[in-house]
Structure formats: C-alpha cells, structure tokens
Design a protein around this motif. Structure first.
Motif, PDB file in Angstrom:
ATOM      1  N   ALA A  27      34.478  39.149  51.171  1.00 49.71           N
ATOM      2  CA  ALA A  27      35.030  39.391  49.825  1.00 49.71           C
ATOM      3  C   ALA A  27      35.322  38.103  49.056  1.00 49.71           C
ATOM      4  O   ALA A  27      36.222  38.054  48.222  1.00 49.71           O
ATOM      5  CB  ALA A  27      36.289  40.265  49.912  1.00 49.71           C
ATOM      6  N   VAL A  28      34.567  37.056  49.352  1.00 49.54           N
ATOM      7  CA  VAL A  28      34.817  35.748  48.743  1.00 49.54           C
ATOM      8  C   VAL A  28      33.811  35.412  47.638  1.00 49.54           C
ATOM      9  O   VAL A  28      34.192  35.009  46.536  1.00 49.54           O
ATOM     10  CB  VAL A  28      34.808  34.650  49.833  1.00 49.54           C
ATOM     11  CG1 VAL A  28      34.702  33.260  49.215  1.00 49.54           C
ATOM     12  CG2 VAL A  28      36.059  34.759  50.706  1.00 49.54           C
ATOM     13  N   ASN A  29      32.517  35.552  47.940  1.00 54.54           N
ATOM     14  CA  ASN A  29      31.483  35.112  46.998  1.00 54.54           C
ATOM     15  C   ASN A  29      31.337  36.125  45.865  1.00 54.54           C
ATOM     16  O   ASN A  29      30.350  36.851  45.785  1.00 54.54           O
ATOM     17  CB  ASN A  29      30.154  34.920  47.725  1.00 54.54           C
ATOM     18  CG  ASN A  29      30.271  33.917  48.859  1.00 54.54           C
ATOM     19  OD1 ASN A  29      30.708  32.790  48.658  1.00 54.54           O
ATOM     20  ND2 ASN A  29      29.934  34.343  50.051  1.00 54.54           N
ATOM     21  N   SER A  30      32.315  36.140  44.976  1.00 54.00           N
ATOM     22  CA  SER A  30      32.329  37.134  43.891  1.00 54.00           C
ATOM     23  C   SER A  30      31.044  37.073  43.069  1.00 54.00           C
ATOM     24  O   SER A  30      30.580  38.081  42.573  1.00 54.00           O
ATOM     25  CB  SER A  30      33.510  36.921  42.947  1.00 54.00           C
ATOM     26  OG  SER A  30      34.430  36.008  43.441  1.00 54.00           O
ATOM     27  N   LEU A  31      30.518  35.867  42.876  1.00 53.13           N
ATOM     28  CA  LEU A  31      29.347  35.698  42.007  1.00 53.13           C
ATOM     29  C   LEU A  31      28.065  35.612  42.811  1.00 53.13           C
ATOM     30  O   LEU A  31      27.029  35.177  42.294  1.00 53.13           O
ATOM     31  CB  LEU A  31      29.516  34.426  41.169  1.00 53.13           C
ATOM     32  CG  LEU A  31      30.833  34.327  40.392  1.00 53.13           C
ATOM     33  CD1 LEU A  31      30.919  32.999  39.664  1.00 53.13           C
ATOM     34  CD2 LEU A  31      30.955  35.491  39.408  1.00 53.13           C
ATOM     35  N   GLY A  32      28.111  35.995  44.072  1.00 51.23           N
ATOM     36  CA  GLY A  32      26.952  35.840  44.942  1.00 51.23           C
ATOM     37  C   GLY A  32      26.798  34.372  45.312  1.00 51.23           C
ATOM     38  O   GLY A  32      27.748  33.591  45.244  1.00 51.23           O
ATOM     39  N   GLY A  59      35.100  31.938  44.338  1.00 48.72           N
ATOM     40  CA  GLY A  59      33.675  32.260  44.434  1.00 48.72           C
ATOM     41  C   GLY A  59      32.994  31.571  45.610  1.00 48.72           C
ATOM     42  O   GLY A  59      31.785  31.392  45.614  1.00 48.72           O
ATOM     43  N   GLY A  60      33.769  31.145  46.594  1.00 46.69           N
ATOM     44  CA  GLY A  60      33.224  30.429  47.751  1.00 46.69           C
ATOM     45  C   GLY A  60      33.842  29.046  47.889  1.00 46.69           C
ATOM     46  O   GLY A  60      33.788  28.427  48.953  1.00 46.69           O
ATOM     47  N   PHE A  61      34.441  28.545  46.821  1.00 51.75           N
ATOM     48  CA  PHE A  61      35.184  27.288  46.933  1.00 51.75           C
ATOM     49  C   PHE A  61      36.577  27.631  47.427  1.00 51.75           C
ATOM     50  O   PHE A  61      37.234  28.513  46.877  1.00 51.75           O
ATOM     51  CB  PHE A  61      35.255  26.559  45.588  1.00 51.75           C
ATOM     52  CG  PHE A  61      35.534  25.110  45.790  1.00 51.75           C
ATOM     53  CD1 PHE A  61      34.499  24.192  45.793  1.00 51.75           C
ATOM     54  CD2 PHE A  61      36.825  24.670  46.061  1.00 51.75           C
ATOM     55  CE1 PHE A  61      34.750  22.853  46.048  1.00 51.75           C
ATOM     56  CE2 PHE A  61      37.073  23.331  46.308  1.00 51.75           C
ATOM     57  CZ  PHE A  61      36.038  22.422  46.313  1.00 51.75           C
ATOM     58  N   PRO A  62      37.076  26.963  48.494  1.00 51.63           N
ATOM     59  CA  PRO A  62      38.378  27.344  49.049  1.00 51.63           C
ATOM     60  C   PRO A  62      39.524  27.074  48.077  1.00 51.63           C
ATOM     61  O   PRO A  62      39.736  25.940  47.657  1.00 51.63           O
ATOM     62  CB  PRO A  62      38.526  26.441  50.287  1.00 51.63           C
ATOM     63  CG  PRO A  62      37.152  25.942  50.578  1.00 51.63           C
ATOM     64  CD  PRO A  62      36.439  25.891  49.261  1.00 51.63           C
ATOM     65  N   ILE A  63      40.233  28.131  47.724  1.00 49.70           N
ATOM     66  CA  ILE A  63      41.423  27.994  46.877  1.00 49.70           C
ATOM     67  C   ILE A  63      42.249  29.265  47.003  1.00 49.70           C
ATOM     68  O   ILE A  63      41.708  30.351  47.238  1.00 49.70           O
ATOM     69  CB  ILE A  63      41.054  27.734  45.392  1.00 49.70           C
ATOM     70  CG1 ILE A  63      42.317  27.446  44.563  1.00 49.70           C
ATOM     71  CG2 ILE A  63      40.244  28.884  44.803  1.00 49.70           C
ATOM     72  CD1 ILE A  63      42.060  26.873  43.178  1.00 49.70           C
ATOM     73  N   GLY A  64      43.560  29.115  46.883  1.00 47.89           N
ATOM     74  CA  GLY A  64      44.452  30.260  46.879  1.00 47.89           C
ATOM     75  C   GLY A  64      45.543  30.009  45.856  1.00 47.89           C
ATOM     76  O   GLY A  64      45.695  28.894  45.338  1.00 47.89           O
ATOM     77  N   ALA A  65      46.309  31.057  45.565  1.00 51.79           N
ATOM     78  CA  ALA A  65      47.381  30.917  44.588  1.00 51.79           C
ATOM     79  C   ALA A  65      48.524  31.854  44.933  1.00 51.79           C
ATOM     80  O   ALA A  65      48.297  32.983  45.367  1.00 51.79           O
ATOM     81  CB  ALA A  65      46.871  31.221  43.181  1.00 51.79           C
ATOM     82  N   ALA A  74      38.642  22.219  42.981  1.00 50.15           N
ATOM     83  CA  ALA A  74      38.922  23.617  43.320  1.00 50.15           C
ATOM     84  C   ALA A  74      39.356  24.392  42.072  1.00 50.15           C
ATOM     85  O   ALA A  74      38.947  25.536  41.864  1.00 50.15           O
ATOM     86  CB  ALA A  74      40.013  23.674  44.392  1.00 50.15           C
ATOM     87  N   SER A  75      40.186  23.758  41.253  1.00 49.89           N
ATOM     88  CA  SER A  75      40.685  24.435  40.052  1.00 49.89           C
ATOM     89  C   SER A  75      39.556  24.719  39.073  1.00 49.89           C
ATOM     90  O   SER A  75      39.466  25.806  38.497  1.00 49.89           O
ATOM     91  CB  SER A  75      41.751  23.584  39.361  1.00 49.89           C
ATOM     92  OG  SER A  75      42.888  23.481  40.186  1.00 49.89           O
ATOM     93  N   LEU A 112      38.491  28.370  37.848  1.00 51.04           N
ATOM     94  CA  LEU A 112      38.510  28.631  36.404  1.00 51.04           C
ATOM     95  C   LEU A 112      37.143  29.142  35.942  1.00 51.04           C
ATOM     96  O   LEU A 112      37.048  30.102  35.154  1.00 51.04           O
ATOM     97  CB  LEU A 112      38.851  27.310  35.704  1.00 51.04           C
ATOM     98  CG  LEU A 112      39.315  27.318  34.282  1.00 51.04           C
ATOM     99  CD1 LEU A 112      40.521  28.224  34.100  1.00 51.04           C
ATOM    100  CD2 LEU A 112      39.676  25.877  33.868  1.00 51.04           C
ATOM    101  N   THR A 113      36.107  28.531  36.451  1.00 48.28           N
ATOM    102  CA  THR A 113      34.749  28.936  36.080  1.00 48.28           C
ATOM    103  C   THR A 113      34.445  30.341  36.595  1.00 48.28           C
ATOM    104  O   THR A 113      33.821  31.146  35.893  1.00 48.28           O
ATOM    105  CB  THR A 113      33.728  27.908  36.619  1.00 48.28           C
ATOM    106  OG1 THR A 113      34.123  26.606  36.191  1.00 48.28           O
ATOM    107  CG2 THR A 113      32.333  28.208  36.115  1.00 48.28           C
ATOM    108  N   VAL A 114      34.896  30.640  37.822  1.00 44.67           N
ATOM    109  CA  VAL A 114      34.691  31.993  38.367  1.00 44.67           C
ATOM    110  C   VAL A 114      35.351  33.020  37.446  1.00 44.67           C
ATOM    111  O   VAL A 114      34.741  34.036  37.088  1.00 44.67           O
ATOM    112  CB  VAL A 114      35.256  32.093  39.802  1.00 44.67           C
ATOM    113  CG1 VAL A 114      35.344  33.547  40.257  1.00 44.67           C
ATOM    114  CG2 VAL A 114      34.398  31.277  40.772  1.00 44.67           C
ATOM    115  N   LEU A 115      36.591  32.744  37.035  1.00 46.47           N
ATOM    116  CA  LEU A 115      37.298  33.694  36.162  1.00 46.47           C
ATOM    117  C   LEU A 115      36.557  33.869  34.835  1.00 46.47           C
ATOM    118  O   LEU A 115      36.422  34.983  34.329  1.00 46.47           O
ATOM    119  CB  LEU A 115      38.738  33.224  35.915  1.00 46.47           C
ATOM    120  CG  LEU A 115      39.638  33.162  37.160  1.00 46.47           C
ATOM    121  CD1 LEU A 115      41.008  32.596  36.800  1.00 46.47           C
ATOM    122  CD2 LEU A 115      39.780  34.529  37.814  1.00 46.47           C
TER     123      LEU A 115
END
Ligand code: PLP
Length: 393
Positions: A49-54, A254-260, A286-287, A291-294
């Motif tokens: 459930a990580v690679n939202s954009l493939g 989207g595959g880059f490790p980050i959490g919030a 990471a940010s 941001l780009t994924v969103l």
C-alpha cells in the motif's frame, strides 16, 4: 544476474527477519514490475500500500531528481520550503472542515509516526491507552506496545504497558474500558494487517463520541488507510470523523520513505521544544516527494478513481461466484479476498507463478492494495486468472 544468484547471497548478507523472499525485483513501470529473470508481474500489492502512483511515475521521478540535485538533507536545525509546504497540506487535510488548528511532525516511517503520537498521548498526563484486538501499529517498542499480535510483542517484553485491549468494532466494550485515566484510544479505521477488516458502520463516530465524553484523544492510525487508499483522502473521513492525532506513512511518499504525525486542537500543542526529534524526518527530498505525490493524486483525481475502481473490483470478484471465495471486504483499493479455507499462502505462491503480486496477511485472506493508478483493464487479467488460481491453491 538472476533471481537465484541474488537470493543465494541474500541469506548470507541480511538478517533473516523476513525469511528469504521468492523473487528479486529489478524495475517497475506503472502497475508492472520485472524480476531478475525478466518475468513481468502485475503489482497488486504496491509495496504494501505504498506505491500510490505505481512505479517510476515520470512526474514524481523528475521532482525527486530535481530536489536531489538542489538540496537533499539539512537536518531539523534548518527549515526547508518543501517541508513547510507539506506540513501545511497535511494540516489542512487532517483538520478538514473542522476548523481545528493542526500541526505536523514528520518522520521516516509509520512506526515512527506512531512513536510521536504515543509521546503526544503521554503529555496528556494520563497513563492508560486503549487499543483494538487485531490491530497493527508498527515494530518499534512504543508502537509495538499497542500492537495486538502477541507473537510480535512477547519476545521483546517488557514494553511500555497500561494498555487495555477491546474487540475491534465493539462500542459497548470500548465504553466499558473508558475512564478518566485514558489518554487515548488508538484505532485503524480499517485494519490493514488483519486483512482489510472494516468495523460496523457508525462505529468510528461512536469512538469519537466516547473519546469526547471521557476527555481522551482519538488517535487514528491511517498509515495504511490514508492518502486516498480507501477512496477518501483519509478513511476516517467516510464517517466525518476528525482525529486528535492522525498518523500517516505508507502511501504518502509514493515509495519514498516518509511518515507524519498530525495533531489537531489542543493535542497540536502538546509536543514542545525538546520533547522529540529526528535527524532525517521531513528532509527536503522526502518532503518534496510527498508533496508531489499529494499534488499528483489531486491532479489525476486518484481518490475518486480508487473508490470507483475498488468498488468495481470487489463487485467483479464477487460476481465470479467462486465457491472458494467467501466474500471481499475493505474499501477503495484496500481489499481482502476472504477464502473459505486457510489457503491464502498457497494462493499467493500460485499468483506469483502466474504473474501477480499479492500477499496473505491472514491464513484465509488475500490482500489487494494495488497502486491507485491501476485501471480496470490492468485488473481484468487478474479477474480472468482468479478462478484458476483459487482452484489450484
Ligand atoms: C505498516 C503500518 C505501520 C508501520 O509502518 P512502518 O512504515 O512499517 O513502520 C503502522 N500502522 C499501520 C496501520 C500500518 O499498516
């Protein structure tokens, strides 16, 4: 280089925490990945459930490349614009229409987001937490202390304690467990690691009401369910519920490790200077990725797409009327195919041989969490193969 060559080295080089995986993956594009022997797979798991954009989404790739060539890491002794822009976006996302203030702490993973949330709960001055049976919140000691699976916890005792466990989806049991000493109730809106288990309709709103009644924080772990995965930006939004603390990770980068860890209302002011920190958390790279994924999810309408595609997929699987399949559960593109027999592991192996990546979080459940960009025509091949796969496993 072949699957066999690399896997032979894997066992000698890595701790055996995951066992030896079945394949070595070398590249991906959209919903597809290729292994070291050149075999192609439809990725119905998206790195859990990580690679939202493939894989290799061109706009995400170029944003990451551009940021890496500009400014990658600076520590939290300095600020960056991508970090502030991301926090602003997450604050707005989590607060929604509630009018609450919101503040973000950025981490590198889901478990770290939950560690930050746990610290927030401690600062209420109340000692007890309420967590749900069947839940998963991560593998570090704090997150583990509120994770239900005894086999994950017991080898590492003693952990932080004073946790009351209640059945997921049972409001009466939760009401009985509440009290003035409860700092927070921690819940996943849908339990991902249990195989996309949904609570009864209205339950989450009931949890919110009980938290309000007892002055406890509602801590929503949306690490797996958030960022469009379940057909809403946050799965909790389906019931109009706003959390006091919301944790995010998996799909966010989207595959880059980050959490919030995003806190709202009074909880947003609990962590003060010196209370918590991270060397890497929210670094410019990471940010910028998150941001780009969103932005891409927004621009491509992927939240609505996940909802419609997930509904269609679940309906199409159930319409096959397979005797081996009990039902399909979950929401959006986080789905569990519940089998009548505990054959999910064998199904996973058969699916892999047939060119599909899935996993079996429970003996009788196959999890599907494809990239949010997946199309009905991508999924049709899986639907066509499904009858053969369930009967072979
Ligand atoms: C995966 C997951 C975590 C842990 O995230 P990591 O990035 O693996 O540390 C926490 N909570 C939930 C609900 C998860 O699905």
């Amino acid at each position: 280089m072949s699957n066999g060559d690399v896997l032979a080295r894997y066992e000698g080089a890595l701790m055996q925490t995951f066992g030896v995986p079945p394949r070595v993956l070398v590249r991906g594009e959209g919903p597809w990945v290729w292994d070291a022997d050149g075999v192609r797979y439809l990725d119905l798991l998206a790195g859990i459930a990580v690679n939202s954009l493939g894989h290799a989404h061109p706009r995400l790739v170029s944003a990451i490349a551009e940021q890496a060539g500009t400014l990658m890491h600076i520590s939290n002794l300095f600020a960056s614009e991508p970090q502030v822009a991301l926090a602003e976006k997450l604050d707005a996302l989590v607060a929604g229409e509630s009018g609450r203030v919101a503040r973000t702490f950025l981490t590198n993973s889901g478990t770290e987001a939950n560690e930050a949330a746990l610290k927030v709960t401690r600062l209420t001055g109340r000692p007890r937490l309420v967590a749900m049976e069947g839940c998963f919140h991560g593998r570090t000691m704090g997150a583990l202390s509120v994770t239900a699976t005894a086999a994950y916890r017991e080898p590492f005792a003693p952990l932080p304690d004073n946790v009351t466990w209640v059945p997921f989806g049972d409001l009466d049991a939760l009401a009985a467990a509440m009290g003035a000493d409860v700092a927070a109730v921690v819940v996943e809106p849908i339990q991902g690691e249990s195989g996309a288990v949904e609570p009864p309709a209205g339950w989450l709103a009931g949890v919110r009401a009980l938290c309000d009644e007892h002055g406890a924080l509602l801590w929503l772990d949306e690490v797996q369910t958030g960022i469009g995965r379940c057909g809403d930006w946050l799965a909790s939004r389906a019931e109009g519920v706003v959390g006091d603390v919301v944790t995010l990770a998996k799909g966010l980068g989207g595959g880059f490790p980050i959490g919030a860890c995003v806190a709202t209302g009074d909880a947003a002011a609990l962590l003060q200077t010196g209370h918590h920190g991270s060397t890497f958390g929210g670094n410019p790279l990471a940010s910028r990725a998150a941001l780009t994924v969103l932005e891409i999810i927004e621009d491509e309408g992927l939240v609505e797409h996940a909802r419609a595609t997930g509904d269609w997929l679940a309906g199409a699987i159930e319409a096959l009327g397979l005797p081996e399949v009990s039902h399909v559960r979950g929401r959006g593109l986080l789905r569990g195919i519940v089998l009548n027999q505990p054959n999910a592991k064998a199904f996973g192996s058969a699916a892999l041989e047939a060119g599909f990546l899935v996993n079996a979080p429970r003996p009788d459940v196959i999890r599907l969490a494809p990239p949010l960009i997946i199309t009905r025509s991508d999924l049709q091949g899986f639907l066509d193969a499904l009858p053969g796969l369930v009967s072979a496993s």
